[in-house]
Design a protein around this motif. Structure first.
Motif, short mmCIF file in Angstrom:
data_model
loop_
_atom_site.label_atom_id
_atom_site.label_comp_id
_atom_site.label_asym_id
_atom_site.label_seq_id
_atom_site.Cartn_x
_atom_site.Cartn_y
_atom_site.Cartn_z
N LEU A 258 -27.22 29.65 -14.58
CA LEU A 258 -28.71 29.63 -14.95
C LEU A 258 -29.64 29.48 -13.76
O LEU A 258 -30.65 30.47 -13.77
N GLY A 259 -29.33 28.80 -12.87
CA GLY A 259 -30.33 28.75 -11.62
C GLY A 259 -30.28 30.09 -10.82
O GLY A 259 -31.00 30.81 -10.40
N LEU A 260 -28.94 30.26 -10.12
CA LEU A 260 -28.75 31.67 -9.44
C LEU A 260 -29.08 32.83 -10.27
O LEU A 260 -29.50 33.85 -9.71
N PHE A 271 -40.18 39.50 -6.87
CA PHE A 271 -40.70 38.33 -6.12
C PHE A 271 -40.05 37.83 -4.88
O PHE A 271 -38.79 38.23 -4.86
N GLY A 272 -40.67 37.07 -4.09
CA GLY A 272 -40.41 36.81 -2.66
C GLY A 272 -39.35 35.69 -2.72
O GLY A 272 -39.15 34.77 -4.03
N PHE A 273 -38.76 35.21 -1.71
CA PHE A 273 -37.76 34.32 -1.58
C PHE A 273 -38.43 32.86 -1.91
O PHE A 273 -37.72 32.01 -2.67
N ALA A 280 -36.87 29.05 -9.75
CA ALA A 280 -35.78 28.58 -9.98
C ALA A 280 -35.39 27.14 -9.88
O ALA A 280 -34.83 26.37 -10.69
N GLY A 281 -35.89 26.78 -8.54
CA GLY A 281 -35.71 25.20 -8.73
C GLY A 281 -36.52 24.28 -9.58
O GLY A 281 -35.98 23.31 -9.95
N ALA A 282 -37.61 24.80 -9.99
CA ALA A 282 -38.39 24.05 -11.07
C ALA A 282 -37.75 24.09 -12.34
O ALA A 282 -37.61 23.00 -13.02
N PHE A 283 -37.06 25.33 -12.86
CA PHE A 283 -36.31 25.26 -13.90
C PHE A 283 -35.03 24.59 -13.82
O PHE A 283 -34.88 23.86 -14.72
N GLY A 305 -30.55 24.22 -5.21
CA GLY A 305 -32.05 24.42 -4.30
C GLY A 305 -31.74 24.65 -2.98
O GLY A 305 -32.45 25.26 -2.32
N LEU A 306 -30.62 23.97 -2.50
CA LEU A 306 -30.68 24.32 -0.85
C LEU A 306 -30.26 25.55 -0.45
O LEU A 306 -30.57 26.11 0.46
#
Length: 785
Positions: A258-260, A271-273, A280-283, A305-306
């Motif tokens: 999901l995140g990656l 989109f930028g980093f 993605a972190g908010a999701f 997230g890290l």
């Protein structure tokens, strides 16, 4: 060990902190590429001191801080639990805020925080509690509620191997249980965001109910949404016994997909980093909130997230460094999580991917299937102490099953997500896309059932001691060092791998301990009923096991207790008589061969031969190939517990016709040296008098009081004849029969017997060498923990 810590808790704390510190000190977020090097951790000590001194000082400081934090947390929980227990009889009105709403078999369970008592004389109560209620109409997440009812402390583990609800609650910061008669909103306000997340989860669960079968839907709810309540328990047990239950927890696999997946998609869209990582972190935060933010979800989401942060800062992502941050955060906020299997297994498994997994892959220069095998074996070795501590058995074929299960799980998750997404447009399309998950889950079930038919599928070892866990880890680590040394000397890889396998397999034998010399008897706390387990020299025997209060006694009490003792076979099972509160657990073991407990011989009272419940039990035993023996007065059962233990049947007499089933109870006297134990079933005063008149009674060391201490048994003349030094009362708290009778308790005390009651002591444990005796209550041994 520090105050309030058991040896095992202390071991897990030390192991976790040392592992975390090794991760943190291994070089967090080095600047440069994946192979870039030389960086030092920014958060730790620097200067001229050598690295080992810095690491040692940091480790010592963190361990001391951790001990102190754990002590403060447990002390706070103990004070709250004492408050809840002291006010257990009072009717209270409380105000609290709803954090979670979940359904149970009997209504709803709310997790509430900020609890306050209403009233002019309001006093301190636990700030965070579980609130059980029949109705939850109109309640929403974040809403302030008013509830009226009674409060109690979380239930501790009452039998060895049982579920420790108190420890579970402590891990969540919960200090009390509130039984609400009425609940109502105390105001209109609530958290729209959190309630919206909750409604999305409920909507997705309803869609899975429509798209998939009950079996597949239950698994997919667990895998995708973190809800195991609808999962088939027999299927979960199959996964657990085969060592693949970890795939049912939301973990790094799900979060990575999901995140990656979202992060990479956003990066490809330009989109930028910072923007891609932030989105993605908010999701992931929303997904974690929806699934309950268990330890494995927090770990996986934090590590993901890290990795976004590392990419944004231009630093190397280091798995071990990233692993330590959520571990430290979780342990600091909820130190008692350390005692929970979910935390231990999640972090041990993730850490094992890097060490010894990654270390061995580099040393062996492994590729393909061999690389996967090394990772799977590393995870199994690293988690073995925790698996045994909580479930008491090792799945021997789990290493090989995971070689196929883990890669295929990616397709299960993708199939489930695509099916849910497609169902928003077409239910038929959604059901079709779930087909991949259906067939893979079917394969898992077939593999699990096939594996369980193999010899030695599950190795029942019991709960290991602290020394056994340390020796196992030391042996496994020594195997890694020797294999590494062989590879450094440029010898053959097969030789190094053989050495590694021999040390890892050989270290398992540290978990096996020789049987304790002497005779052991455990009077289980089964509520309103009886259950007595005896062992001597590796031989085992069970006299009764049933309850009229505990509905799942066999699954929740008997089987976990036996396996915690390393027992998967009962050489002989005695049934004193056929009442439900003496047979329910035994019947479960007969009806469920998958529970893993084998029975050698079944002994029942001779007057019941061929009658009602006895005929049913005999039929069940016959279907399992278990011989049935009928006992009567004068029978002697030699060799059941070894040559030094004699078992003599005192009642019922041969040929009797009894109108009351209690009167046909098997009464047995067990003698080991100078020690005598009398097990009386539910025999009444008439049966007691017949034994006395026949001259069968003699002074005993321990008497199991007949019929749970009822006034229909334990007559005065009988007690004089047996003159017990100790009497065990097995009955349920707040039972509707009023057991034990105050008159019986008084008579026992007047006879000089010291009373041990399972209601107050939990399981009562007796050990003797034939000359001396130790007796203890399981709850007594856990006071202050």
């Amino acid at each position: 060990m520090a105050l309030f810590l058991t040896a095992d808790q202390g071991f897990f704390w030390l192991a976790a902190m040392l592992a975390v510190l090794c991760c943190a000190l291994s070089g967090s977020f080095r600047r440069g590429g994946a192979g870039g090097g030389g960086g030092t951790p920014a958060l730790f000590l620097h200067g001229k001191a050598g690295p080992w001194l810095r690491y040692g000082l940091t480790a010592a400081g963190c361990i001391l801080l951790g001990f102190g934090r754990m002590k403060l947390e447990i002390r706070e929980r103990i004070l709250e639990e004492q408050t809840a227990a002291e006010r257990g009889e009072e009717s209270l009105i409380i105000a609290a805020q709803v954090e979670e709403i979940g359904e149970t078999d009997y209504g709803y369970r709310l997790m509430v925080s900020g609890c306050e008592e209403y009233g002019p004389e309001a006093s301190r109560i636990p700030r965070r509690m579980y609130c059980y209620t029949d109705r939850a109409d109109g309640l929403k997440i974040g809403m302030r509620i008013r509830a009226e009812g009674t409060m109690e402390a979380p239930e501790p583990e009452r039998n060895p191997g049982g579920f420790d609800h108190r420890s579970f609650c402590r891990a969540k910061g919960i200090g009390g249980i509130f039984r609400a008669d009425r609940t109502a909103p105390a105001g209109p306000g609530y958290s729209r965001f959190r309630e919206g997340i909750c409604q999305i989860r409920l909507c997705l669960e309803r869609r899975l109910d429509q798209l998939a079968s009950d079996t597949d839907g239950g698994i997919l709810k667990a895998v995708l949404l973190g809800n195991r309540s609808d999962m088939d328990q027999a299927l979960y047990e199959l996964y657990r016994k085969n060592g693949i239950s970890h795939v049912l927890a939301i973990s790094g696999l799900h979060v990575s997909i999901l995140g990656l997946g979202l992060w990479k998609a956003l990066r490809r869209c330009g989109f930028g980093f910072a923007a891609a990582g932030g989105a993605a972190g908010a999701f992931l935060f929303c997904y974690g909130l929806m699934t309950g933010f268990g330890p494995s979800v927090v770990r996986a989401a934090a590590m993901c997230g890290l990795s976004f942060l590392a990419a944004f800062l231009g630093r190397t992502y280091d798995l071990m460094s990233a692993l330590c941050i959520p571990a430290l955060a979780l342990l600091w906020s909820r130190p008692c999580l350390l005692t929970q299997a979910s935390f231990q297994l999640s972090f041990l498994a993730a850490g094992a991917v890097a060490f010894p997994g990654g270390f061995l892959i580099r040393r062996f220069k492994a590729r393909g299937l061999f690389q996967t095998l090394l990772v799977s074996a590393s995870i199994q070795a690293a988690t073995a102490p925790a698996v045994l501590y909580h479930s008491f058995e090792l799945p021997l074929y789990g290493i090989f099953l995971n070689l196929l299960v883990i890669p295929l799980m990616t397709y299960v998750v993708v199939s489930g997500l695509l099916g849910l997404a497609a169902s928003l447009f077409s239910m038929k399309a959604g059901a079709a896309l779930l087909g991949g998950a259906h067939y893979i889950l079917g394969l898992y079930k077939a593999m699990g059932e096939g594996t369980q038919r193999l010899p030695g599928a599950s190795l029942v070892v019991g709960r290991p001691s602290l020394a056994a866990m340390v020796l196992f880890l030391a042996g496994a680590f020594l195997g890694i060092l020797l294999a590494s040394r062989i590879l450094e000397q440029r010898r053959s890889r097969p030789q190094a791998f053989l050495i590694l396998c021999l040390f890892w397999a050989g270290s398992v034998f540290f978990f096996f301990s020789p049987p304790r010399k002497g005779l052991s008897a455990v009077f289980l706390d089964v509520g309103q009923g009886d259950g007595i387990f005896l062992s001597c020299g590796g031989r085992t025997m069970l006299m009764d096991c049933g309850s009229s209060q505990e509905k799942e006694l066999g699954k929740d009490c008997l089987v976990p207790f036996l396996k915690s003792r390393g027992v998967d076979r009962l050489d002989t099972v005695f049934i004193s008589h056929g009442d439900w509160d003496h047979i329910s657990g035994i019947r479960y073991a007969l009806e469920e061969p998958g529970c893993g407990i084998r029975i050698g011989t079944l002994v029942m009272p001779e007057p019941g031969k061929g009658k009602d419940v006895y005929a049913e039990l005999a039929c069940l035993a016959d279907s399992r190939g278990i011989p049935v023996v009928y006992g009567k007065r004068g029978d002697e059962f030699s060799g059941i517990l070894g040559p030094e233990v004699s078992i003599r049947c005192l009642s019922p007499p041969e040929g009797g016709d009894y109108g009351d089933r209690n009167d046909e109870s098997l009464v047995t006297e067990i003698q080991y040296g100078d020690f005598r134990l009398l097990l009386t079933g539910d025999v009444g005063k008439e049966g007691e008098e017949k034994m006395r008149e026949a001259g069968l009674l003699a002074p005993v060391t321990v008497l199991k009081a007949a019929h749970h201490g009822s006034g229909t048994s334990s007559g005065q003349e009988f007690l004089k004849a047996v003159d017990p030094a100790f009497a065990v009362l097995s009955c349920g708290r707040e039972n509707r029969y009023g057991h034990p009778s105050p008159e019986v308790v008084k008579a026992l005390k007047e006879q000089g017997a010291r009373i041990w009651d399972t209601r107050e002591r939990g399981a009562v444990m007796v050990w003797t060498d034939g000359r001396t005796m130790d007796i203890s209550g399981y709850l007594d041994s856990r006071k202050g923990i």
